[in-house]
Design an enzyme around this catalytic site. Structure first.
Site, PDB file in Angstrom:
ATOM      1  CG  ASN A 165      30.894 -70.897 -43.482  1.00 27.66           C
ATOM      2  OD1 ASN A 165      30.098 -71.735 -43.055  1.00 27.66           O
ATOM      3  ND2 ASN A 165      30.532 -69.649 -43.668  1.00 27.66           N
ATOM      4  CB  CYS A 210      26.602 -72.419 -38.106  1.00 24.21           C
ATOM      5  SG  CYS A 210      27.818 -72.197 -39.421  1.00 24.21           S
ATOM      6  N   GLY A 211      27.124 -75.730 -39.006  1.00 23.52           N
ATOM      7  CA  GLY A 211      28.052 -76.859 -38.980  1.00 23.52           C
ATOM      8  C   GLY A 211      29.512 -76.449 -39.007  1.00 23.52           C
ATOM      9  CG  ASN A 212      31.611 -75.136 -42.470  1.00 21.52           C
ATOM     10  OD1 ASN A 212      32.215 -76.193 -42.468  1.00 21.52           O
ATOM     11  ND2 ASN A 212      30.984 -74.682 -43.536  1.00 21.52           N
ATOM     12  CG  HIS A 225      19.810 -77.431 -45.018  1.00 22.86           C
ATOM     13  ND1 HIS A 225      20.888 -76.662 -45.396  1.00 22.86           N
ATOM     14  CD2 HIS A 225      19.909 -77.592 -43.670  1.00 22.86           C
ATOM     15  CE1 HIS A 225      21.605 -76.363 -44.323  1.00 22.86           C
ATOM     16  NE2 HIS A 225      21.037 -76.914 -43.272  1.00 22.86           N
ATOM     17  CG  ASN A 274      20.554 -72.637 -44.804  1.00 24.83           C
ATOM     18  OD1 ASN A 274      21.334 -71.710 -44.692  1.00 24.83           O
ATOM     19  ND2 ASN A 274      19.829 -73.070 -43.768  1.00 24.83           N
ATOM     20  CD  GLU A 326      26.047 -70.906 -44.884  1.00 24.93           C
ATOM     21  OE1 GLU A 326      25.519 -70.886 -43.756  1.00 24.93           O
ATOM     22  OE2 GLU A 326      27.273 -70.994 -45.073  1.00 24.93           O
ATOM     23  NE  ARG A 327      17.760 -69.797 -41.828  1.00 26.08           N
ATOM     24  CZ  ARG A 327      17.198 -70.403 -40.778  1.00 26.08           C
ATOM     25  NH1 ARG A 327      15.875 -70.450 -40.660  1.00 26.08           N
ATOM     26  NH2 ARG A 327      17.942 -70.983 -39.862  1.00 26.08           N
ATOM     27  CB  CYS A 352      26.876 -74.570 -45.885  1.00 22.34           C
ATOM     28  SG  CYS A 352      25.416 -74.714 -44.821  1.00 22.34           S
ATOM     29  N   GLY A 357      24.597 -77.837 -44.468  1.00 25.14           N
ATOM     30  CA  GLY A 357      24.165 -78.049 -45.844  1.00 25.14           C
ATOM     31  C   GLY A 357      24.774 -79.290 -46.452  1.00 25.14           C
TER      32      GLY A 357
END
Length: 308
Positions: free
Chosen positions: A13, A75-77, A193, A224, A242-243, A251, A254
């Site tokens: 990502n 965003c987690g990543n 999500h 998402n 992903e949205r 994600c 996610g």
């Protein structure tokens, strides 16, 4: 206008990181971010992330423009990549961009880009202000980045979704998408999500059903969508739409939402490994505090300068 940047990825990502510490607003527009993210005519990325000055006692502020120009809450990543980018800036592994020229002269105006706790030594922990609240990241000695993602939100009004009453949870509820009935669970990790469990995640026509989920009227802010195949209660496979970005290799939010959903429908343990096309994330949903912890890699690919 020349823009210096660094390219990072978290399990594939990928993001363009910009040192924006000299200004509280992003130095480029969403339209310019779309150009930069184009994989044929630009740098190529799933989004552009800005390291801005901290707010309300935090070390930094994170903002992100998706590859379609929209702005997600978090965003987690991406936040793992941001933490690594910050550490690289502080340790001088990446040099900050040259400050702009002073008006009316050829000498550059000096701008202090150091933190209040500045210096050449990087920290291992950062408090980062995001649209989803304050997120705490920890750079571990093994190169992984552990992120305290906070407490998941489960009420329909918080996600938001109309699949349940505003003050109720949308757990294992039906939805019609692309001519098929799906059973879904909805979770917010600061962003929405929709999670569904399938027998074979590789068989899902992601490019076809993903956009329909994202723009379904049951999700007023879009969503998402995660498709999950349970291998064991502590190990699942996941693919994601992903949205604002479409199909991505990973994600982070996610993966967190997927484990929460898995626990809620009795398919997953509270500590579960999530295998994505780009690699594996370790997710823990702490039983006492209710907080979600995500651990995974972040890697610098290259640095450069682009003219917009």
């Amino acid at each position: 206008m020349p823009i210096e940047f660094a390219k990072y990825h978290g399990l594939g990502n990928d993001f363009i990181l910009i040192d924006n510490r000299h200004s509280p607003e992003p130095v480029i527009t969403p339209e310019q971010a779309v150009e930069m993210c184009d994989r044929h005519f630009g740098i190529g990325a799933d989004g552009v992330i800005f390291a801005l000055p901290g707010q309300n006692g935090t070390d930094y502020t994170m903002r992100i423009f998706n590859s379609d120009g929209s702005e997600p809450e978090m965003c987690g990543n991406g936040i793992r990549c941001l933490a690594k980018f910050i550490a690289d800036l502080e340790s001088k592994e990446i040099h900050p961009p040259q400050p702009p020229l002073a008006k009316g002269g050829s000498e550059s105006k000096e701008i202090d880009l150091s933190l209040a706790k500045g210096g050449s030594e990087s920290k291992s922990e950062y408090r980062i202000h995001t649209g989803a609240g304050v997120i705490i990241t920890e750079l571990r000695s093994d190169g992984q980045v552990k992120v305290d993602m906070g407490v998941p939100r489960l009420l329909a009004a918080e996600i938001p979704t109309t699949l349940a009453a505003p003050d109720a949870k949308a757990i294992d509820v039906p939805i019609e998408v692309a001519g098929k009935s799906w059973s879904v669970t909805c979770v917010s990790m600061g962003n929405p999500h929709c999670i569904t469990f399938v027998d074979d995640v590789s068989a899902v026509a992601l490019e076809t059903v993903g956009p329909v989920f994202e723009h379904h009227p049951a999700f007023p802010q879009r969503t998402n969508t995660e498709f999950i195949q349970v291998i064991r209660s502590d190990y699942v496979k996941m693919r994601v739409w992903e949205r604002g970005a479409g199909v991505t290799l990973a994600c982070g939010t996610g993966a967190c939402a997927a484990v929460v959903a898995g626990v809620l429908v009795a398919k997953c343990d509270r500590t579960t490994a999530v295998e994505l096309p780009g690699g594996v994330l370790e997710i823990e949903w702490a039983e006492v505090s209710g907080r979600i912890y995500m651990t995974g890699p972040a890697q610098r690919v290259f640095t450069g300068c682009i003219s917009l």
